[in-house]
Design a protein around this motif. Sequence first.
Motif, PDB file in Angstrom:
ATOM      1  N   ASP A  27      55.406  20.199 -96.303  1.00 60.24           N
ATOM      2  CA  ASP A  27      55.607  19.531 -95.025  1.00 60.24           C
ATOM      3  C   ASP A  27      56.317  20.421 -94.013  1.00 60.24           C
ATOM      4  OD1 ASP A  27      55.054  16.887 -93.819  1.00 60.24           O
ATOM      5  OD2 ASP A  27      57.215  16.840 -93.471  1.00 60.24           O
ATOM      6  N   VAL A  28      57.116  21.364 -94.481  1.00 56.48           N
ATOM      7  CA  VAL A  28      57.825  22.259 -93.570  1.00 56.48           C
ATOM      8  C   VAL A  28      56.848  23.207 -92.874  1.00 56.48           C
ATOM      9  CG1 VAL A  28      59.538  24.106 -93.392  1.00 56.48           C
ATOM     10  CG2 VAL A  28      59.966  22.130 -94.875  1.00 56.48           C
ATOM     11  N   ASN A  29      55.920  23.760 -93.649  1.00 59.64           N
ATOM     12  CA  ASN A  29      54.959  24.713 -93.108  1.00 59.64           C
ATOM     13  C   ASN A  29      53.623  24.082 -92.736  1.00 59.64           C
ATOM     14  OD1 ASN A  29      56.531  27.229 -93.356  1.00 59.64           O
ATOM     15  ND2 ASN A  29      56.461  26.762 -95.550  1.00 59.64           N
ATOM     16  N   ALA A  75      54.375  10.280 -90.414  1.00 58.58           N
ATOM     17  CA  ALA A  75      54.547  10.174 -91.865  1.00 58.58           C
ATOM     18  C   ALA A  75      53.509   9.242 -92.481  1.00 58.58           C
ATOM     19  CB  ALA A  75      55.961   9.693 -92.191  1.00 58.58           C
ATOM     20  N   ALA A  76      53.317   8.075 -91.870  1.00 53.54           N
ATOM     21  CA  ALA A  76      52.337   7.121 -92.402  1.00 53.54           C
ATOM     22  C   ALA A  76      50.926   7.680 -92.299  1.00 53.54           C
ATOM     23  CB  ALA A  76      52.447   5.797 -91.658  1.00 53.54           C
ATOM     24  N   ALA A  77      50.619   8.305 -91.155  1.00 60.13           N
ATOM     25  CA  ALA A  77      49.276   8.859 -90.965  1.00 60.13           C
ATOM     26  C   ALA A  77      48.992   9.970 -91.974  1.00 60.13           C
ATOM     27  CB  ALA A  77      49.125   9.380 -89.541  1.00 60.13           C
ATOM     28  N   PRO A  88      45.939   4.670 -86.414  1.00 58.66           N
ATOM     29  CA  PRO A  88      46.854   5.733 -86.801  1.00 58.66           C
ATOM     30  C   PRO A  88      47.165   6.603 -85.596  1.00 58.66           C
ATOM     31  CG  PRO A  88      44.650   6.279 -87.512  1.00 58.66           C
ATOM     32  CD  PRO A  88      44.592   4.870 -86.997  1.00 58.66           C
ATOM     33  N   MET A  89      48.312   7.248 -85.614  1.00 58.15           N
ATOM     34  CA  MET A  89      48.759   7.986 -84.437  1.00 58.15           C
ATOM     35  C   MET A  89      47.703   8.974 -83.958  1.00 58.15           C
ATOM     36  SD  MET A  89      52.433   9.732 -83.816  1.00 58.15           S
ATOM     37  CE  MET A  89      52.227  11.301 -84.647  1.00 58.15           C
ATOM     38  N   ALA A  90      47.003   9.612 -84.892  1.00 54.41           N
ATOM     39  CA  ALA A  90      45.934  10.547 -84.535  1.00 54.41           C
ATOM     40  C   ALA A  90      44.940  10.597 -85.679  1.00 54.41           C
ATOM     41  CB  ALA A  90      46.489  11.929 -84.238  1.00 54.41           C
ATOM     42  N   ASN A  91      43.832  11.278 -85.457  1.00 58.35           N
ATOM     43  CA  ASN A  91      42.753  11.327 -86.446  1.00 58.35           C
ATOM     44  C   ASN A  91      42.884  12.494 -87.420  1.00 58.35           C
ATOM     45  OD1 ASN A  91      40.378  10.118 -87.459  1.00 58.35           O
ATOM     46  ND2 ASN A  91      39.114  11.688 -86.488  1.00 58.35           N
ATOM     47  N   THR A  92      43.828  13.398 -87.179  1.00 60.71           N
ATOM     48  CA  THR A  92      44.039  14.535 -88.078  1.00 60.71           C
ATOM     49  C   THR A  92      45.529  14.835 -88.200  1.00 60.71           C
ATOM     50  OG1 THR A  92      43.923  16.198 -86.322  1.00 60.71           O
ATOM     51  CG2 THR A  92      41.831  15.609 -87.414  1.00 60.71           C
ATOM     52  N   ILE A  93      45.871  15.579 -89.246  1.00 61.59           N
ATOM     53  CA  ILE A  93      47.261  15.980 -89.461  1.00 61.59           C
ATOM     54  C   ILE A  93      47.759  16.839 -88.309  1.00 61.59           C
ATOM     55  CG2 ILE A  93      48.775  17.351 -90.944  1.00 61.59           C
ATOM     56  CD1 ILE A  93      46.933  16.568 -93.297  1.00 61.59           C
ATOM     57  N   GLY A  94      46.964  17.836 -87.921  1.00 54.81           N
ATOM     58  CA  GLY A  94      47.383  18.741 -86.861  1.00 54.81           C
ATOM     59  C   GLY A  94      47.669  18.034 -85.560  1.00 54.81           C
ATOM     60  N   LEU A 106      61.835   7.383 -95.282  1.00 53.69           N
ATOM     61  CA  LEU A 106      61.140   8.663 -95.366  1.00 53.69           C
ATOM     62  C   LEU A 106      60.341   8.917 -94.091  1.00 53.69           C
ATOM     63  CD1 LEU A 106      59.737   8.677 -99.027  1.00 53.69           C
ATOM     64  CD2 LEU A 106      61.550  10.123 -98.109  1.00 53.69           C
ATOM     65  N   VAL A 107      60.452  10.111 -93.536  1.00 54.43           N
ATOM     66  CA  VAL A 107      59.659  10.491 -92.363  1.00 54.43           C
ATOM     67  C   VAL A 107      58.944  11.823 -92.608  1.00 54.43           C
ATOM     68  CG1 VAL A 107      60.987   9.207 -90.655  1.00 54.43           C
ATOM     69  CG2 VAL A 107      61.708  11.521 -91.293  1.00 54.43           C
ATOM     70  N   GLU A 108      58.725  12.146 -93.868  1.00 58.24           N
ATOM     71  CA  GLU A 108      58.013  13.371 -94.227  1.00 58.24           C
ATOM     72  C   GLU A 108      56.661  13.028 -94.836  1.00 58.24           C
ATOM     73  OE1 GLU A 108      62.191  13.752 -93.989  1.00 58.24           O
ATOM     74  OE2 GLU A 108      61.187  12.811 -95.697  1.00 58.24           O
ATOM     75  N   GLY A 109      55.770  14.013 -94.814  1.00 57.75           N
ATOM     76  CA  GLY A 109      54.510  13.852 -95.515  1.00 57.75           C
ATOM     77  C   GLY A 109      54.740  13.867 -97.023  1.00 57.75           C
ATOM     78  N   PRO A 110      53.751  13.432 -97.803  1.00 58.24           N
ATOM     79  CA  PRO A 110      53.908  13.378 -99.264  1.00 58.24           C
ATOM     80  C   PRO A 110      53.853  14.768 -99.896  1.00 58.24           C
ATOM     81  CG  PRO A 110      51.673  12.797 -98.662  1.00 58.24           C
ATOM     82  CD  PRO A 110      52.420  12.978 -97.360  1.00 58.24           C
ATOM     83  N   GLU A 111      54.749  15.039-100.837  1.00 60.53           N
ATOM     84  CA  GLU A 111      54.728  16.330-101.522  1.00 60.53           C
ATOM     85  C   GLU A 111      53.498  16.473-102.412  1.00 60.53           C
ATOM     86  OE1 GLU A 111      58.330  17.002-103.637  1.00 60.53           O
ATOM     87  OE2 GLU A 111      59.589  16.943-101.848  1.00 60.53           O
ATOM     88  N   LYS A 112      53.111  15.363-103.041  1.00 56.06           N
ATOM     89  CA  LYS A 112      51.955  15.385-103.935  1.00 56.06           C
ATOM     90  C   LYS A 112      51.174  14.093-103.767  1.00 56.06           C
ATOM     91  CE  LYS A 112      52.366  16.970-108.152  1.00 56.06           C
ATOM     92  NZ  LYS A 112      52.706  17.093-109.606  1.00 56.06           N
ATOM     93  N   VAL A 113      49.844  14.203-103.792  1.00 58.09           N
ATOM     94  CA  VAL A 113      48.967  13.033-103.691  1.00 58.09           C
ATOM     95  C   VAL A 113      47.925  13.131-104.801  1.00 58.09           C
ATOM     96  CG1 VAL A 113      47.316  11.780-102.267  1.00 58.09           C
ATOM     97  CG2 VAL A 113      49.305  12.855-101.197  1.00 58.09           C
TER      98      VAL A 113
END
Length: 442
Positions: free
Chosen positions: A414-416, A391-393, A138-144, A265-272
């Motif tokens: 995803d915006v904030n 997005a995938a990560a 994955p691109m990185a190990n965390t969202i940040g 889609l290139v955004e994170g999921p709104e709900k999981v």
Amino acid sequence: MNLTRRSFIKKSTMAASAMGTITILPRRVWSASVAPSDKVNVALIGCNNMGFGILGHHLDTQMVNCVALCDVDKNVLNAKAQEVKNRYGQQPVLYGDYRQVLERNDVDAVIIGTPDHWHCLIMVDACQAGKDVYVEKPMANTIGECNIMVKAAKKYQRVVQVGQQQRDSKVFKDVMNLIKSGEIGKLRKVNIWANFNYGLGAIPRPDSEVPPGVDYDMWLGPAPKRQFNPNRFHGSWRHFWDYGGGLMSDWGVHLIDMGLWITDLVEGPEKVITYAANLCPKTMHRDTFDTMNVIFPKKDYVITWDMTAGIQQGPFDSSYGVQFIGDNATICADRLKYRLYPEWDEEKKTPKAKAVSYDKGSESHRQHVDNFLHCVKSRETPSCPPEVGRAAALHAHISNIAGRVEQTVLEWDDVNNRFINCERANELIFPEYRKPWHLPEI
């Protein structure tokens, strides 16, 4: 017709000489309107397993010089250097610290094949140094860290390819074309499964001394200080949150990416909505989960993830795969094949779509490398830029975070870049880097 670096230098020098001056051209010229040299100078950082495999695909193109190898394990470093010499007749310079590689003016691009917790720091430093980057998933190990990497690629205007090679697979390109052309009708569901033995983690072993030739402190890097344990090292590090995200972040980013690609889609999921647990009765050494079911509701369809580590069986005779369900047909695919199964029109007494079968697919690492090298020369956007990798990560990381904080439903802004309904989850967005390392700021 694009100029090569060599011909550009020659013509520019001749023109300058005619005017009585010699002009020294900055490196940014090569990454602007002029293609790089006939052969791209590449360095590999993290030489074990997948990293070396990706280097091999680069070298197989005969468009690449491997000028440097970097690894914290001298045993790996020396073995891979010998292999490069034997197979390709090239003799790269060897390093134990990636920063020394980035100081070289002759390096055009770097391949990052390190454990996941190193991806962000090396990628950002490489971009700042004017290098293009092929970074493993994955691109990185965390969202940040994913967010930082997207910003870095944009700010420094680098070509960055994330190693989600299915984006260059004939199988999945065909599948996307079939679905987007309306062949299966309205898409309603994307069902994904991944069942692999290795996802259980490793058999417990005691802590031990650091093996000779290994710079373990450098291997840990920004991760927390811990006593050396072979299970947290080569081959099985990804089962610990410090360095990876288990089977979910290893295979999840590949397969969930296909469910995102179909609607771009290139955004994170709104709900999981997540169920995550360790249900295998074996005692294994790991932090990550062996059993997961996740639902990602989208605007007008749904993606589901079904993961069982410790087994190798799955639907349609494949241990992993993606099922695209539409009103008129269903397509099932893995990396080697796909099938389109039409629905039956009872009124017309005919299939609602034409059956399609293809079973000559292959792994697409080489095609993904070809795309990267093309973009290094053309400065076009690669097939899996950081926005796609992010997005995938995020779909994988948010699912793992839900399991870690034991909250079934997580809502994501995803915006904030924050969770709406769980402060404990927000605490896991960014990692805490161990000193003297610092989280990059863009």
